[in-house]
Write an enzyme that holds these catalytic residues in place. Structure first.
Site, short mmCIF file in Angstrom:
data_model
loop_
_atom_site.label_atom_id
_atom_site.label_comp_id
_atom_site.label_asym_id
_atom_site.label_seq_id
_atom_site.Cartn_x
_atom_site.Cartn_y
_atom_site.Cartn_z
N ASP A 1 -8.11 -3.04 -8.10
CA ASP A 1 -7.70 -2.14 -7.02
C ASP A 1 -8.37 -0.79 -7.22
O ASP A 1 -8.06 -0.06 -8.17
CB ASP A 1 -6.18 -1.99 -7.03
CG ASP A 1 -5.64 -1.24 -5.83
OD1 ASP A 1 -6.43 -0.58 -5.13
OD2 ASP A 1 -4.41 -1.31 -5.60
N CYS B 1 0.85 -1.19 0.00
CA CYS B 1 0.00 0.00 0.00
C CYS B 1 0.89 1.25 0.00
O CYS B 1 1.64 1.46 -0.96
CB CYS B 1 -0.95 -0.07 1.19
SG CYS B 1 -2.10 1.30 1.39
N HIS C 1 -7.37 -4.30 -3.81
CA HIS C 1 -6.33 -3.77 -2.93
C HIS C 1 -6.21 -4.61 -1.67
O HIS C 1 -7.19 -5.11 -1.14
CB HIS C 1 -6.68 -2.33 -2.56
CG HIS C 1 -5.58 -1.59 -1.89
ND1 HIS C 1 -4.50 -1.08 -2.56
CD2 HIS C 1 -5.40 -1.27 -0.59
CE1 HIS C 1 -3.69 -0.48 -1.70
NE2 HIS C 1 -4.21 -0.59 -0.50
#
Length: 236
Positions: A171, A123, A203
């Site tokens: 994502d 991330c 994600h």
């Protein structure tokens, strides 16, 4: 395997902590583990422990220390997600890169580390791993669903280490047009940058014990990550 919290000195002054996992059977290499926006929580510590189980010295520096030291947030909590987003907005990413390099230098001086040092991020950490691939002292980098890499593609020419980007095709933080821009830029540096795509997953697909976790995608990504690190870091 042993784990502990260690204190590091920032390049611009001040001190911060890092989670350090030391393997019982070291392979000579080290990995800097770069956090999500939720701090050095159980998930990140678990990732560091997993790398140590594979023989790597693993160090996860606290990248939010300038705002709030020792943050541990729960991705499943709405209030924690809001707090994490605020911390992200207040983060000086270049200072975070510098802190990661301090962690890399610390790891390199440990007796178990006779080879090279890599960086693996998730991330937010995935974006930082991308940036670190252009820094001396990082010999390989892996980005899991890095956020806003598409806004930093001017850094691609600076990439010097082998860089693996894990991109989740669903994502929401990296929409199709962003993914395409990343692929075009990576194609121009195909000798240094590899992309692995994961259709049908979103994600944080590698975050264990969470709703987004996808076991098959995570297994594929983790196997490729270990293969790259072993190859590029001279892990025995």
């Amino acid at each position: 395997m042993d784990n502990a919290s260690v204190s590091l000195t920032a390049a611009d002054g001040g001190s911060f902590t890092a989670y350090l996992a030391r393997p019982s059977k070291p392979n000579g290499a080290a990995v800097v583990v770069l956090q999500e926006i939720f701090g050095i929580n159980a998930n990140i510590r678990g990732i560091a422990d997993d790398f140590a189980d594979e023989g790597f010295v693993a160090i996860a520096p606290d990248l939010f220390w300038r705002q709030e030291p020792n943050v541990e947030l729960n991705p499943a909590s709405e209030s924690d997600r809001e707090r994490a987003t605020a911390l992200l907005k207040g983060l000086d990413q270049q200072a975070a890169v510098a802190d990661a390099l301090v962690a890399a230098s610390y790891a390199r001086e440990l007796p178990e580390v006779t080879g090279k040092v890599g960086a693996v991020g998730y991330c937010l950490g995935g974006k930082l791993a991308f940036l670190l691939a252009g820094e001396p002292g990082i010999d390989a980098a892996v980005s899991y669903y890095g956020v806003m890499i598409q806004a930093a593609l001017d850094r691609v020419p600076a990439v010097r280490a082998k860089l693996l980007l894990h991109i989740a095709e669903d994502d929401h933080l990296c929409p199709p047009e962003a993914q395409q821009a990343i692929r075009v830029a990576a194609d121009a540096a195909a000798d240094r940058i590899e992309i692995m795509s994961y259709p049908g997953v979103g994600h944080a697909f590698a975050r264990r014990d969470s709703q987004p976790f996808n076991a098959s995608a995570a297994e594929r990504a983790d196997a490729a990550t270990l293969a790259l690190l072993r190859s590029e870091l001279g892990a025995g």
